[in-house]
Motif scaffolding. Structure first.
Motif, short mmCIF file in Angstrom:
data_model
loop_
_atom_site.label_atom_id
_atom_site.label_comp_id
_atom_site.label_asym_id
_atom_site.label_seq_id
_atom_site.Cartn_x
_atom_site.Cartn_y
_atom_site.Cartn_z
N LEU A 34 -11.82 -33.51 -1.31
CA LEU A 34 -11.60 -32.27 -2.05
C LEU A 34 -12.59 -32.19 -3.21
CD1 LEU A 34 -7.73 -32.50 -2.36
CD2 LEU A 34 -8.95 -30.77 -1.06
N THR A 35 -12.91 -30.97 -3.61
CA THR A 35 -13.74 -30.77 -4.79
C THR A 35 -12.87 -30.86 -6.04
OG1 THR A 35 -13.36 -28.38 -4.86
CG2 THR A 35 -15.21 -29.16 -3.49
N ARG A 36 -13.51 -30.92 -7.19
CA ARG A 36 -12.78 -30.93 -8.46
C ARG A 36 -11.96 -29.65 -8.60
NH1 ARG A 36 -15.82 -30.68 -14.10
NH2 ARG A 36 -17.50 -31.26 -12.72
N ALA A 37 -12.52 -28.52 -8.24
CA ALA A 37 -11.79 -27.25 -8.34
C ALA A 37 -10.55 -27.28 -7.45
CB ALA A 37 -12.69 -26.09 -7.96
N GLN A 38 -10.67 -27.82 -6.25
CA GLN A 38 -9.52 -27.91 -5.36
C GLN A 38 -8.46 -28.86 -5.91
OE1 GLN A 38 -11.86 -28.93 -1.89
NE2 GLN A 38 -11.57 -26.88 -1.01
N LEU A 42 -4.43 -28.13 -6.90
CA LEU A 42 -3.29 -28.95 -6.52
C LEU A 42 -2.54 -29.46 -7.75
CD1 LEU A 42 -4.73 -30.98 -3.51
CD2 LEU A 42 -3.49 -28.79 -3.51
N ALA A 43 -3.26 -29.82 -8.79
CA ALA A 43 -2.60 -30.29 -10.01
C ALA A 43 -1.73 -29.18 -10.61
CB ALA A 43 -3.64 -30.76 -11.02
N TRP A 79 -4.46 -27.59 3.03
CA TRP A 79 -4.07 -28.12 1.72
C TRP A 79 -2.99 -27.27 1.05
CZ3 TRP A 79 -5.91 -32.79 1.41
CH2 TRP A 79 -7.15 -33.09 1.99
N ILE A 80 -3.02 -25.98 1.31
CA ILE A 80 -2.05 -25.06 0.70
C ILE A 80 -1.52 -24.12 1.78
CG2 ILE A 80 -3.10 -25.07 -1.60
CD1 ILE A 80 -4.01 -22.04 -0.58
N ALA A 81 -0.42 -23.47 1.44
CA ALA A 81 0.11 -22.40 2.29
C ALA A 81 0.37 -21.21 1.38
CB ALA A 81 1.40 -22.84 2.98
N ARG A 82 0.13 -20.02 1.94
CA ARG A 82 0.38 -18.79 1.17
C ARG A 82 1.35 -17.92 1.94
NH1 ARG A 82 -5.71 -16.92 -0.44
NH2 ARG A 82 -6.12 -17.54 1.69
N ARG A 83 2.13 -17.17 1.19
CA ARG A 83 3.05 -16.20 1.78
C ARG A 83 3.15 -15.00 0.86
NH1 ARG A 83 7.96 -15.88 -0.66
NH2 ARG A 83 8.45 -17.53 -2.14
N HIS A 84 3.52 -13.88 1.46
CA HIS A 84 3.73 -12.68 0.64
C HIS A 84 5.05 -12.83 -0.11
CE1 HIS A 84 0.36 -10.25 1.94
NE2 HIS A 84 0.57 -10.70 3.16
N ASN A 85 5.06 -12.37 -1.33
CA ASN A 85 6.28 -12.35 -2.13
C ASN A 85 7.21 -11.31 -1.52
OD1 ASN A 85 8.29 -11.93 -4.05
ND2 ASN A 85 6.88 -12.02 -5.77
N PRO A 86 8.42 -11.70 -1.13
CA PRO A 86 9.34 -10.73 -0.50
C PRO A 86 9.71 -9.57 -1.42
CG PRO A 86 10.42 -12.87 -0.80
CD PRO A 86 9.00 -13.02 -1.23
N GLU A 87 9.58 -9.77 -2.74
CA GLU A 87 9.91 -8.72 -3.69
C GLU A 87 8.73 -7.82 -4.01
OE1 GLU A 87 11.75 -10.56 -7.07
OE2 GLU A 87 13.09 -11.72 -5.78
N ASP A 88 7.52 -8.27 -3.71
CA ASP A 88 6.31 -7.49 -3.96
C ASP A 88 5.25 -7.92 -2.96
OD1 ASP A 88 4.03 -6.19 -4.82
OD2 ASP A 88 4.22 -6.79 -6.92
N ARG A 92 0.73 -12.59 -3.45
CA ARG A 92 0.77 -13.75 -2.55
C ARG A 92 1.14 -14.99 -3.35
NH1 ARG A 92 -3.89 -14.07 1.62
NH2 ARG A 92 -2.29 -15.17 2.76
N GLN A 93 2.12 -15.71 -2.84
CA GLN A 93 2.58 -16.95 -3.44
C GLN A 93 1.84 -18.13 -2.80
OE1 GLN A 93 4.40 -15.23 -6.03
NE2 GLN A 93 5.40 -17.22 -5.94
N VAL A 94 1.51 -19.13 -3.60
CA VAL A 94 0.77 -20.29 -3.13
C VAL A 94 1.59 -21.55 -3.37
CG1 VAL A 94 -1.40 -21.58 -3.35
CG2 VAL A 94 -1.37 -19.12 -3.82
N ARG A 95 1.61 -22.43 -2.37
CA ARG A 95 2.30 -23.71 -2.53
C ARG A 95 1.48 -24.81 -1.87
NH1 ARG A 95 4.34 -25.35 2.18
NH2 ARG A 95 4.82 -23.78 3.74
N MET A 96 1.72 -26.04 -2.29
CA MET A 96 1.05 -27.20 -1.71
C MET A 96 1.70 -27.56 -0.38
SD MET A 96 0.13 -30.07 -4.58
CE MET A 96 1.74 -30.77 -4.49
N THR A 97 0.92 -28.21 0.47
CA THR A 97 1.46 -28.76 1.71
C THR A 97 1.67 -30.27 1.52
OG1 THR A 97 -0.73 -29.27 2.59
CG2 THR A 97 0.18 -27.05 3.07
N PRO A 98 2.41 -30.90 2.43
CA PRO A 98 2.57 -32.36 2.34
C PRO A 98 1.22 -33.10 2.39
CG PRO A 98 4.24 -31.44 3.79
CD PRO A 98 3.29 -30.32 3.46
N LYS A 99 0.27 -32.58 3.15
CA LYS A 99 -1.07 -33.17 3.20
C LYS A 99 -1.69 -33.18 1.80
CE LYS A 99 -5.70 -32.26 5.07
NZ LYS A 99 -6.52 -31.42 5.96
N ALA A 100 -1.50 -32.11 1.06
CA ALA A 100 -2.06 -31.99 -0.28
C ALA A 100 -1.43 -32.99 -1.24
CB ALA A 100 -1.88 -30.57 -0.80
#
Length: 147
Positions: A34-38, A42-43, A79-88, A92-100
């Motif tokens: 991963l790059t520093r930005a990536q 995750l941090a 590394w991440i997963a994104r989903r649409h916010n059900p309320e808006d 897009r909501q972002v979360r880490m994956t177990p790999k991350a």
């Protein structure tokens, strides 16, 4: 006003950040995919949990379009997963994956090595005091900036 840069708070903070970042890049080449930005993404996700892309862009101090491209690459890499916010649905909501999470553990070890190098020669009490003071500075600024 102190004219010497090495005695100015803002300069010292920025220069320590630059030096730590360069050292992180150097050490991470051999141990991370991963790059520093990536790693920063995750941090922040580890600290704040699932957040929207706009908030993440703000934390990274990049334009939303730049964050979007970075997140596209991270999503493609698993590394991440994104989903649409059900309320808006525009958000897009972002979360880490177990790999991350596994990669973040390696990145933290790199960070710990850099901290040990940077704080070499300081006693335990001095280290604790420095961290405590920086936490207070961050808290002071957060109250003003993150209103």
């Amino acid at each position: 006003m102190e004219p010497q840069l090495d005695k100015r708070f803002g300069f010292l903070i920025a220069d320590v950040d630059r030096l730590c970042g360069n050292r992180f890049d150097e050490l991470a080449k051999s141990s991370l995919n991963l790059t520093r930005a990536q790693c920063r993404v995750l941090a922040y996700l580890s600290h704040y949990g699932e957040v929207n892309q706009a908030r993440l862009a703000s934390l990274l101090e990049v334009a939303p379009i730049s964050a979007g491209r970075l997140l596209d690459r991270m999503e493609e890499g698993g590394w991440i997963a994104r989903r649409h916010n059900p309320e808006d649905r525009r958000e897009r909501q972002v979360r880490m994956t177990p790999k991350a999470q596994k990669a973040l553990d390696k990145a933290r070890r790199v960070g710990d090595e850099i901290a040990a190098e940077a704080l070499a020669g300081l006693g335990r009490q001095e280290k604790d005091q420095l961290i405590g003071l920086l936490q207070r500075v961050r808290s002071n600024l957060s109250r003003i900036v993150d209103r």
